[in-house]
Scaffold this active site. Structure first.
Site, mmCIF file in Angstrom:
data_model
loop_
_atom_site.group_PDB
_atom_site.id
_atom_site.type_symbol
_atom_site.label_atom_id
_atom_site.label_comp_id
_atom_site.label_asym_id
_atom_site.label_seq_id
_atom_site.Cartn_x
_atom_site.Cartn_y
_atom_site.Cartn_z
ATOM 1 N N HIS A 121 6.650 150.241 35.044
ATOM 2 C CA HIS A 121 6.777 149.583 35.802
ATOM 3 C C HIS A 121 8.034 149.450 35.649
ATOM 4 C CE1 HIS A 121 8.376 146.919 39.555
ATOM 5 N NE2 HIS A 121 7.604 147.696 39.722
ATOM 6 N N ASP A 198 0.861 144.012 31.612
ATOM 7 C CA ASP A 198 1.074 143.414 33.115
ATOM 8 C C ASP A 198 0.295 143.813 33.324
ATOM 9 O OD1 ASP A 198 1.571 144.252 35.623
ATOM 10 O OD2 ASP A 198 3.224 145.604 34.748
ATOM 11 N N GLN A 201 -1.349 144.615 38.456
ATOM 12 C CA GLN A 201 -2.676 145.987 39.728
ATOM 13 C C GLN A 201 -3.739 145.580 39.207
ATOM 14 O OE1 GLN A 201 -1.678 147.552 42.085
ATOM 15 N NE2 GLN A 201 0.528 147.241 42.074
ATOM 16 N N LYS A 224 -0.478 139.973 45.297
ATOM 17 C CA LYS A 224 -1.017 141.316 44.861
ATOM 18 C C LYS A 224 -2.575 140.755 45.311
ATOM 19 C CE LYS A 224 2.344 144.258 42.748
ATOM 20 N NZ LYS A 224 2.741 144.965 43.896
ATOM 21 N N CYS A 362 8.779 152.929 41.658
ATOM 22 C CA CYS A 362 8.889 151.854 40.233
ATOM 23 C C CYS A 362 8.612 152.414 38.802
ATOM 24 C CB CYS A 362 9.589 150.421 40.632
ATOM 25 S SG CYS A 362 10.053 149.117 42.047
#
Length: 404
Positions: A121, A198, A201, A224, A362
């Site tokens: 991203h 990261d 997700q 999220k 993104c």
């Protein structure tokens, strides 16, 4: 719990869009919120709205207790060793920027190398580009194969004694690929590089154990994981956080201020300057508790069933190509349709009450790698149903017919 009963806990799912029942397949961008999260927000503002940590009155103490209870829940959610390792941020993006601007500025020197992947991203690309430009360091990229998987041999060949940081996404927001994070981390540590993951997700889909994973930093966002927007968590190993410089200056992150010198607060408050996002942080606890009570294994089983069902249905549509066919995926499918722009598909699906995400998500470098401007992305959550997938397939057939 039956999906129909679960859906009733999400008020927004009962609304209509353009006269059609809402079908919400944009969960990778942000998930919808259960009533318990909404109630936690309103309860704070209705019953104990006050600033935290420095007040001695009842409301301030109640707010502080609720705020810090979220820190404890977040610690358990990712199995951090200590609450001191849990820093509240505005989200994954701020967490990554915090590391870049503190650990990065302190430790990256001219000629040093930072490794990211080809599926990152923009939030996990741009901060490192800025740092590399400032420090005359080198940014290297792990390539991605045609299935949307990291080329691990190529990654290991990039590693050297110049590598100081590896920052990679756990789960691709564009492809759904689950990366082999343990292998990534182990290889990086062999050359004494630090690793940031990261988890924007992955936190909602996968079991996260930062101690077992042995990452140095891990970031995720509240919105999220069925929580509010504007709040997130950055995990960092305690020994690293203690030696890193401060990120922002202001109230709470200090112990004592004079015009001659300031001494900084202990962890984690050293990195939480100013009045924080109190209400949303408190409501994040309700979201994490909701996931725990529902059970990630139950959520994952349902989402995997939806992914399998949707993938088979989509593959049967003439002219449709799925982008990202990794062996390990979460409940997300990205696709393109021959001679039809993704945005046109998104608009016409919206006219049928179906919310999908279209564009580059993104991840412009990743789209360039596949030679496409963007995709149509349908991402599934615990409250989605096969009937909604059927609605998507019907909607796509109508859309293709209209645009052909």
């Amino acid at each position: 719990m039956a999906i129909s009963d679960l859906r009733q806990q999400f008020p927004i799912l009962s609304r209509t869009v353009k006269g059609k029942p809402l079908v919400y397949f944009d969960n990778a961008a942000t998930s919808q919120k259960p009533q318990v999260v909404i109630d936690a927000l309103t309860h704070y503002y209705t019953h104990y709205n006050a600033n935290i940590h420095r007040g001695i009155h009842t409301l301030a103490e109640e707010a502080t207790m609720a705020y810090e209870a979220t820190r404890h829940t977040a610690q358990e959610f990712i199995n951090a060793a200590s609450e001191e390792e849990i820093i509240f941020t505005r989200g994954t993006t701020e967490g990554i920027n915090l590391v870049a601007n503190t650990w990065g500025r302190q430790n990256i020197m001219p000629g040093d190398e930072i490794i990211i992947s080809g599926m990152e991203h923009h939030s996990n690309i741009v901060p490192w580009q800025i740092l590399c430009e400032e420090k005359a360091a080198v940014l290297k990229v792990i390539p991605v194969n045609d299935n949307g998987e990291l080329l691990m041999d190529a990654y290991k060949a990039l590693l050297s004694n110049k590598t100081k940081l590896v920052s990679v996404v756990h789960v691709s927001n564009s492809l759904g690929t689950v990366n082999p994070i343990k292998e990534v981390i182990e290889a990086a540590h062999q050359v004494n590089a630090k690793v940031l993951i990261d988890g924007a997700q992955s936190a909602v889909h996968l079991d996260i154990d930062v101690q077992e994973m042995d990452c140095d930093f891990f970031a995720f966002s509240g919105h999220k994981v069925y929580g509010p927007t504007g709040v997130g968590v950055l995990y960092g190993k305690k020994d690293l956080l203690q030696t890193m410089p401060v990120f922002q200056g202001g109230g709470e992150m200090i112990k004592e201020v004079t015009f001659q010198k300031t001494t900084y607060n202990d962890l984690p408050y050293k990195y939480e300057a100013g009045t924080p996002n109190i209400a949303d942080t408190i409501a994040l606890k309700a979201a994490l508790d909701f996931i725990k009570e529902t059970g990630k294994s139950n959520i994952r089983a349902h989402e995997e069933e939806l992914l399998t069902y949707a993938t088979a249905q989509l593959q049967a549509i003439p002219g449709l190509t799925i982008i990202g066919n990794a062996k390990e995926k979460v409940s997300l499918v990205s696709f393109i349709i021959k001679n039809i722009h993704p945005q046109d598909v998104g608009v016409l699906l919206d006219n049928q009450g179906i919310a999908v995400r279209t564009g580059h998500h993104c991840t412009q470098p990743l789209m360039a790698r596949f030679g496409i401007p963007g995709t149509i992305r349908a991402s599934f959550a615990l409250y989605n149903q096969k009937e909604e997938v059927d609605a998507l397939i019907t909607g796509l057939h109508k859309t293709i017919k209209m645009l052909s």
